[in-house]
Design a protein around this motif. Structure first.
Motif, PDB file in Angstrom:
ATOM      1  N   PHE A 156       0.815  -1.215   0.000  1.00 45.52           N
ATOM      2  CA  PHE A 156       0.000   0.000   0.000  1.00 45.52           C
ATOM      3  C   PHE A 156       0.852   1.269   0.000  1.00 45.52           C
ATOM      4  CE2 PHE A 156      -3.187  -3.012   1.841  1.00 45.52           C
ATOM      5  CZ  PHE A 156      -4.095  -2.928   0.788  1.00 45.52           C
ATOM      6  N   ALA A 157       2.060   1.181   0.503  1.00 48.75           N
ATOM      7  CA  ALA A 157       2.936   2.354   0.529  1.00 48.75           C
ATOM      8  C   ALA A 157       3.688   2.551  -0.784  1.00 48.75           C
ATOM      9  CB  ALA A 157       3.942   2.225   1.682  1.00 48.75           C
ATOM     10  N   GLU A 182      -0.141   2.152  -6.341  1.00 50.81           N
ATOM     11  CA  GLU A 182      -0.384   3.236  -7.303  1.00 50.81           C
ATOM     12  C   GLU A 182      -0.256   2.736  -8.744  1.00 50.81           C
ATOM     13  OE1 GLU A 182       1.185   7.752  -8.437  1.00 50.81           O
ATOM     14  OE2 GLU A 182       2.183   6.593  -6.858  1.00 50.81           O
ATOM     15  N   GLN A 183       0.736   1.905  -8.997  1.00 55.21           N
ATOM     16  CA  GLN A 183       0.973   1.402 -10.355  1.00 55.21           C
ATOM     17  C   GLN A 183       0.409   0.002 -10.573  1.00 55.21           C
ATOM     18  OE1 GLN A 183       2.014   3.336 -12.527  1.00 55.21           O
ATOM     19  NE2 GLN A 183       3.040   4.970 -11.419  1.00 55.21           N
ATOM     20  N   ARG A 209      -8.356  -1.009   3.255  1.00 52.52           N
ATOM     21  CA  ARG A 209      -7.114  -0.237   3.176  1.00 52.52           C
ATOM     22  C   ARG A 209      -6.913   0.315   1.766  1.00 52.52           C
ATOM     23  NH1 ARG A 209      -1.830  -2.668   5.978  1.00 52.52           N
ATOM     24  NH2 ARG A 209      -1.196  -0.563   5.384  1.00 52.52           N
ATOM     25  N   ALA A 210      -7.246  -0.484   0.775  1.00 57.11           N
ATOM     26  CA  ALA A 210      -7.130  -0.019  -0.606  1.00 57.11           C
ATOM     27  C   ALA A 210      -8.065   1.163  -0.852  1.00 57.11           C
ATOM     28  CB  ALA A 210      -7.430  -1.160  -1.574  1.00 57.11           C
ATOM     29  N   GLU A 211      -9.305   1.040  -0.385  1.00 60.59           N
ATOM     30  CA  GLU A 211     -10.264   2.134  -0.536  1.00 60.59           C
ATOM     31  C   GLU A 211      -9.758   3.396   0.144  1.00 60.59           C
ATOM     32  OE1 GLU A 211     -15.043   2.577  -0.035  1.00 60.59           O
ATOM     33  OE2 GLU A 211     -13.921   1.908   1.731  1.00 60.59           O
ATOM     34  N   GLN A 212      -9.161   3.236   1.320  1.00 56.35           N
ATOM     35  CA  GLN A 212      -8.646   4.401   2.037  1.00 56.35           C
ATOM     36  C   GLN A 212      -7.493   5.047   1.282  1.00 56.35           C
ATOM     37  OE1 GLN A 212     -10.245   5.509   4.890  1.00 56.35           O
ATOM     38  NE2 GLN A 212      -9.028   7.336   4.427  1.00 56.35           N
ATOM     39  N   ALA A 213      -6.669   4.235   0.631  1.00 51.72           N
ATOM     40  CA  ALA A 213      -5.577   4.778  -0.177  1.00 51.72           C
ATOM     41  C   ALA A 213      -6.126   5.659  -1.293  1.00 51.72           C
ATOM     42  CB  ALA A 213      -4.731   3.642  -0.752  1.00 51.72           C
ATOM     43  N   LYS A 260      -3.661   8.546  -2.514  1.00 50.40           N
ATOM     44  CA  LYS A 260      -2.394   7.835  -2.655  1.00 50.40           C
ATOM     45  C   LYS A 260      -2.429   6.759  -3.731  1.00 50.40           C
ATOM     46  CE  LYS A 260      -1.095   8.620   2.167  1.00 50.40           C
ATOM     47  NZ  LYS A 260      -0.769   7.989   3.477  1.00 50.40           N
ATOM     48  N   ALA A 261      -3.591   6.515  -4.293  1.00 47.62           N
ATOM     49  CA  ALA A 261      -3.715   5.506  -5.348  1.00 47.62           C
ATOM     50  C   ALA A 261      -4.883   5.878  -6.247  1.00 47.62           C
ATOM     51  CB  ALA A 261      -3.925   4.120  -4.742  1.00 47.62           C
ATOM     52  N   PRO A 262      -4.749   5.685  -7.561  1.00 51.05           N
ATOM     53  CA  PRO A 262      -5.827   6.021  -8.490  1.00 51.05           C
ATOM     54  C   PRO A 262      -6.972   5.010  -8.403  1.00 51.05           C
ATOM     55  CG  PRO A 262      -4.033   5.004  -9.680  1.00 51.05           C
ATOM     56  CD  PRO A 262      -3.557   5.182  -8.267  1.00 51.05           C
TER      57      PRO A 262
END
Length: 526
Positions: free
Chosen positions: A250-251, A255-256, A293-297, A302-304
């Motif tokens: 997640f860090a 993103e990619q 956690r992905a949704e929060q990113a 922090k993530a598209p």
């Protein structure tokens, strides 16, 4: 012993503190039973890393429970009295502890669940079989969803799971839920090929500790003839290490993840993938919490959206769907062979010795890591098995044996349904057959390969092209009415007879050159 004492068997993929059979139990009235059994390690000849991963994770989990004050009865594989089976070990534990009841969470695999359902007749004490609450959709819910549907389309099931969880859902202003970004699925945005020079953060690697080192020695000693290498055993074997692996994803990589999740690069095994499936399927990570956690990113910028939606879809969509599909169609799914494929699995699936660069690299990664990502499994290895007409049972056993995250409930629907179309289209709306052009588009495998996808026949032509057309030709009557691929036959019909003959002869010659896998790799039968 107290008449209220309960024996709680925990299977190797149930390493979860909140497991249904532990819920409501106390440390004073419970004996936890954990078992390393020969039958499970050898019913297919599992990859050495897979056996080491499961045994090590089990031993670590047992140690954590013991440190927390639970009474744990742990049976190691090399214990002299080990019976070699789940049922045998439960029977021996009942003799040791005289429990009033056995509380067990349902098994993930049909074969093991059939054993468990015999326990009430075999044992004198009460046996309570509990549903596995680690999944969003239980068996009855999936059966209800599937009832009366002509096509069990995963996308429609996925939308129901989105609504159920509220993940990536918003309000449409009229009191109804709508998908974030007004689209349910961003898969079309996730098909970029990857430049091999791009920076890719390395995933965390976990060096073997004393427990894992002991297990590795055991595996090398007892399973030395199994496929795979233990030289680079780096999987997380505890929930704490699994969380560290999730933190890093997640860090550094989510993103990619979306754009490049279908990409393949020679010699690069992890790319931007999470590499969390082994920990999820063992029970070390909570899949819903990962989705949150992905949704929060995404919410934190922090993530598209395409990356986050793709990650969530793999878990609450595909993972939940194949589990429901598996239980809906078992046990018949294991014998499905709609395409009447009978060719033996080639020896190179075990050795990696083939001039086809894409296949050799995917098999190399599988051998070294007990892992290959989903497109390598589907569109390289699986595509070859489909268009070459490889026997589904042999393909299923291979996938089940070689991947560290493979359990039959997730492997079988993917292989029989998605990869081989052996179920006749119950899962997939078309066979995922492709020529070498797809692999050339999504990877750098064709560079420096002995074969060229641009060459259609003759010496140096990529075998995927002739095999593709040979597959389409021999299954014409079965596939021509499929609206997703029917037009392919118009292209085939426009080819001249000589060109068609070249394709079919090339395919025949290539298939005749394949050496069948030796019996030493086959499913254990004794």
């Amino acid at each position: 012993m107290s008449q209220k004492l309960a024996l709680v068997p925990i299977l190797g993929d149930q390493l979860t503190r909140t497991l249904a059979s532990l819920r409501g139990r106390t440390k004073d009235d419970t004996v936890v039973l954990m078992m390393e059994v020969w039958d499970e390690a050898t019913y297919v000849k599992h990859h050495k890393q897979k056996i080491a991963l499961i045994f090590s994770a089990m031993r670590h989990f047992a140690s954590e429970l013991g440190e927390a004050g639970w009474q744990v009865d742990y049976v190691k594989l090399d214990d002299e009295e080990n019976s070699g089976s789940f049922t045998g070990e439960v029977a021996r534990a009942i003799e040791r502890h005289s429990p009033a009841a056995v509380h067990v969470t349902e098994a993930s695999e049909w074969r093991v669940q059939q054993q468990i359902e015999e326990w009430p007749d075999k044992f004198a004490c009460e046996v309570d079989i509990l549903p596995d609450g680690r999944f969003l959709c239980n068996h009855a819910e999936f059966q209800d969803w599937a009832k009366d549907r002509k096509q069990l389309t995963m996308e429609l099931f996925y939308r129901e799971m989105r609504k159920k969880t509220g993940l990536l859902m918003g309000d449409d202003g009229q009191g109804k839920m709508k998908p974030e970004g007004d689209k349910w699925n961003y898969d079309a945005d996730n098909r970029e090929s990857l430049d091999g020079d791009m920076f890719i953060p390395k995933r965390p690697k976990f060096a073997p500790d004393d427990i894992t080192s002991e297990v590795i020695t055991l595996v090398e000693d007892r399973f030395g003839d199994h496929f795979g290498s233990l030289d680079r055993f780096e999987w997380p074997v505890t929930s704490a290490d699994a969380e560290k692996a999730a933190d890093a994803f997640f860090a550094e990589r989510i993103e990619q993840f979306g754009p490049y999740q279908d990409a393949m690069v020679y010699g690069s095994d992890d790319l931007y993938h999470s590499m969390l499936s082994t920990s999820i399927n063992l029970g070390l990570l909570d899949p819903l919490k990962l989705c949150e956690r992905a949704e929060q990113a995404y919410k934190d910028g922090k993530a598209p959206l395409n990356s986050v939606e793709g990650f969530i879809r793999q878990i609450i969509g595909w993972r939940e769907y194949v589990r429901g599909f598996y239980w809906l169609f078992m046990p018949g799914l294991a014998d499905a062979n709609e395409m009447e494929a009978t060719r033996p699995l080639p020896e190179f699936f075990w050795t990696g010795e083939t001039d086809m660069r894409c296949l050799s690299d995917c098999i190399r990664s599988t051998h070294e890591n007990a892992h290959a990502h989903h497109i390598q499994r589907l569109m390289v290895l699986g595509n070859f098995c489909l268009i070459a007409g490889i026997d589904p049972k042999q393909v299923q056993d291979w996938y089940l044996a070689v991947y560290a995250d493979a359990y039959e409930w997730v492997e079988l629907p993917n292989v029989a349904g998605m990869i081989l179309y052996a179920d006749g289209g119950k899962l997939a709306t078309k066979p995922y057959a492709a020529s070498g052009n797809y692999i050339n588009k999504m990877s750098d495998y064709c560079k420096d390969c002995a074969y060229s996808p641009s060459k259609k026949s003759g010496e140096g032509a990529c075998p995927f092209g002739p095999l593709y057309w040979d597959f389409m030709d021999r299954h014409r009557e079965r596939l021509k009415s499929n609206h997703r691929i029917g037009r392919i036959y118009s292209t085939w019909d426009r080819m001249g007879d000589e060109k068609k003959r070249d394709y079919l002869d090339h395919a025949d010659n290539f298939l005749d050159s394949l050496t069948p896998a030796s019996k030493g790799w086959a499913r254990e039968t004794n």
